[in-house]
Design a protein around this motif. Structure first.
Motif, PDB file in Angstrom:
ATOM      1  N   GLY A   8      37.567  14.462 -20.378  1.00  0.00           N
ATOM      2  CA  GLY A   8      37.374  13.272 -19.565  1.00  0.00           C
ATOM      3  C   GLY A   8      36.492  12.225 -20.228  1.00  0.00           C
ATOM      4  N   ARG A   9      36.417  12.233 -21.546  1.00  0.00           N
ATOM      5  CA  ARG A   9      35.574  11.308 -22.293  1.00  0.00           C
ATOM      6  C   ARG A   9      36.419  10.537 -23.311  1.00  0.00           C
ATOM      7  NH1 ARG A   9      30.787  11.058 -19.879  1.00  0.00           N
ATOM      8  NH2 ARG A   9      29.666  10.734 -21.792  1.00  0.00           N
ATOM      9  N   THR A  10      35.961   9.334 -23.643  1.00  0.00           N
ATOM     10  CA  THR A  10      36.636   8.502 -24.639  1.00  0.00           C
ATOM     11  C   THR A  10      35.617   7.553 -25.261  1.00  0.00           C
ATOM     12  OG1 THR A  10      38.455   6.952 -24.999  1.00  0.00           O
ATOM     13  CG2 THR A  10      37.300   6.763 -22.926  1.00  0.00           C
ATOM     14  N   PRO A  11      35.826   7.123 -26.504  1.00  0.00           N
ATOM     15  CA  PRO A  11      34.945   6.077 -27.039  1.00  0.00           C
ATOM     16  C   PRO A  11      35.121   4.804 -26.215  1.00  0.00           C
ATOM     17  CG  PRO A  11      36.176   7.141 -28.803  1.00  0.00           C
ATOM     18  CD  PRO A  11      36.760   7.621 -27.506  1.00  0.00           C
ATOM     19  N   ALA A  92      36.175   8.696 -19.344  1.00  0.00           N
ATOM     20  CA  ALA A  92      37.491   8.068 -19.487  1.00  0.00           C
ATOM     21  C   ALA A  92      37.982   7.563 -18.136  1.00  0.00           C
ATOM     22  CB  ALA A  92      38.498   9.057 -20.058  1.00  0.00           C
ATOM     23  N   PRO A  93      38.575   6.375 -18.121  1.00  0.00           N
ATOM     24  CA  PRO A  93      39.141   5.902 -16.857  1.00  0.00           C
ATOM     25  C   PRO A  93      40.372   6.724 -16.493  1.00  0.00           C
ATOM     26  CG  PRO A  93      39.726   4.419 -18.641  1.00  0.00           C
ATOM     27  CD  PRO A  93      38.783   5.437 -19.218  1.00  0.00           C
ATOM     28  N   GLY A  94      40.670   6.780 -15.219  1.00  0.00           N
ATOM     29  CA  GLY A  94      41.855   7.510 -14.779  1.00  0.00           C
ATOM     30  C   GLY A  94      43.148   6.815 -15.181  1.00  0.00           C
ATOM     31  N   ARG A  95      43.090   5.480 -15.215  1.00  0.00           N
ATOM     32  CA  ARG A  95      44.272   4.691 -15.606  1.00  0.00           C
ATOM     33  C   ARG A  95      43.809   3.531 -16.487  1.00  0.00           C
ATOM     34  NH1 ARG A  95      48.408   3.824 -10.961  1.00  0.00           N
ATOM     35  NH2 ARG A  95      47.657   1.699 -11.132  1.00  0.00           N
ATOM     36  N   TRP A 131      50.644  -0.208 -15.764  1.00  0.00           N
ATOM     37  CA  TRP A 131      49.567   0.758 -15.677  1.00  0.00           C
ATOM     38  C   TRP A 131      50.084   2.107 -16.158  1.00  0.00           C
ATOM     39  CZ3 TRP A 131      44.669  -0.389 -14.775  1.00  0.00           C
ATOM     40  CH2 TRP A 131      44.382  -1.620 -14.192  1.00  0.00           C
ATOM     41  N   VAL A 132      49.282   2.785 -16.980  1.00  0.00           N
ATOM     42  CA  VAL A 132      49.635   4.114 -17.439  1.00  0.00           C
ATOM     43  C   VAL A 132      48.411   5.005 -17.250  1.00  0.00           C
ATOM     44  CG1 VAL A 132      51.342   3.330 -19.122  1.00  0.00           C
ATOM     45  CG2 VAL A 132      48.975   3.601 -19.829  1.00  0.00           C
ATOM     46  N   THR A 133      48.634   6.309 -17.186  1.00  0.00           N
ATOM     47  CA  THR A 133      47.501   7.222 -17.074  1.00  0.00           C
ATOM     48  C   THR A 133      46.769   7.229 -18.398  1.00  0.00           C
ATOM     49  OG1 THR A 133      48.774   9.123 -17.791  1.00  0.00           O
ATOM     50  CG2 THR A 133      48.721   8.685 -15.419  1.00  0.00           C
ATOM     51  N   ALA A 134      45.505   7.568 -18.387  1.00  0.00           N
ATOM     52  CA  ALA A 134      44.711   7.579 -19.610  1.00  0.00           C
ATOM     53  C   ALA A 134      45.260   8.584 -20.628  1.00  0.00           C
ATOM     54  CB  ALA A 134      43.252   7.899 -19.283  1.00  0.00           C
TER      55      ALA A 134
END
Length: 138
Positions: A8-11, A92-95, A131-134
């Motif tokens: 659930g993490r992203t730069p 990370a955002p959900g979308r 919109w797409v999922t992360a």
């Protein structure tokens, strides 16, 4: 992304150019869609591993060998080659919103004399954003 997204993490910033590796992106600075909010990809680096021109493998950070750290980031490979990096990550955002275009030639890009072309122009070929999922699905 493959290593952080399952947690659930992203730069906070990702480059728009997918043809370079992490070292190449950090050597050039790394512009991305969130640069206006979070700075360059290089601004997210906490620690680097680099190989100098003398062949030394060195770890550096703002608190450890700071001169090398700042010379290597966005240094275009002139001082050392980046072989590893630790970057700051955020939840990370959900979308996410992804924009893309089907234009393949600069002659059909949606501009006209520096002004955007109007929809309906014969060379306007951009698709709408969606919109797409992360994770990359729809």
């Amino acid at each position: 992304m493959a290593g952080t997204l399952p947690y659930g993490r992203t730069p906070p910033v990702l480059t728009d150019y997918l043809g370079a590796g992490v070292g190449g992106v950090l050597s050039a600075g790394g512009l991305g869609g969130a640069t206006h909010r979070h700075g360059l990809v290089a601004d997210q680096v906490l620690e680097l591993e680099a190989v100098t021109g003398a062949g030394e493998h060195r770890c550096c950070s703002p608190g450890r060998d700071a001169a090398l750290f700042h010379a290597v980031l966005a240094g275009l490979g002139q001082c050392a080659v980046i072989v590893g990096a630790t970057l700051r990550v955020v939840p990370a955002p959900g979308r996410v919103r992804r924009h893309f275009s089907t234009t393949t030639s600069p002659a059909t890009w949606p501009t006209s004399g520096g002004r955007p072309r109007k929809r309906g122009s014969p060379t306007w070929r951009a698709r709408s954003a969606r919109w797409v999922t992360a994770a990359g699905g729809t």
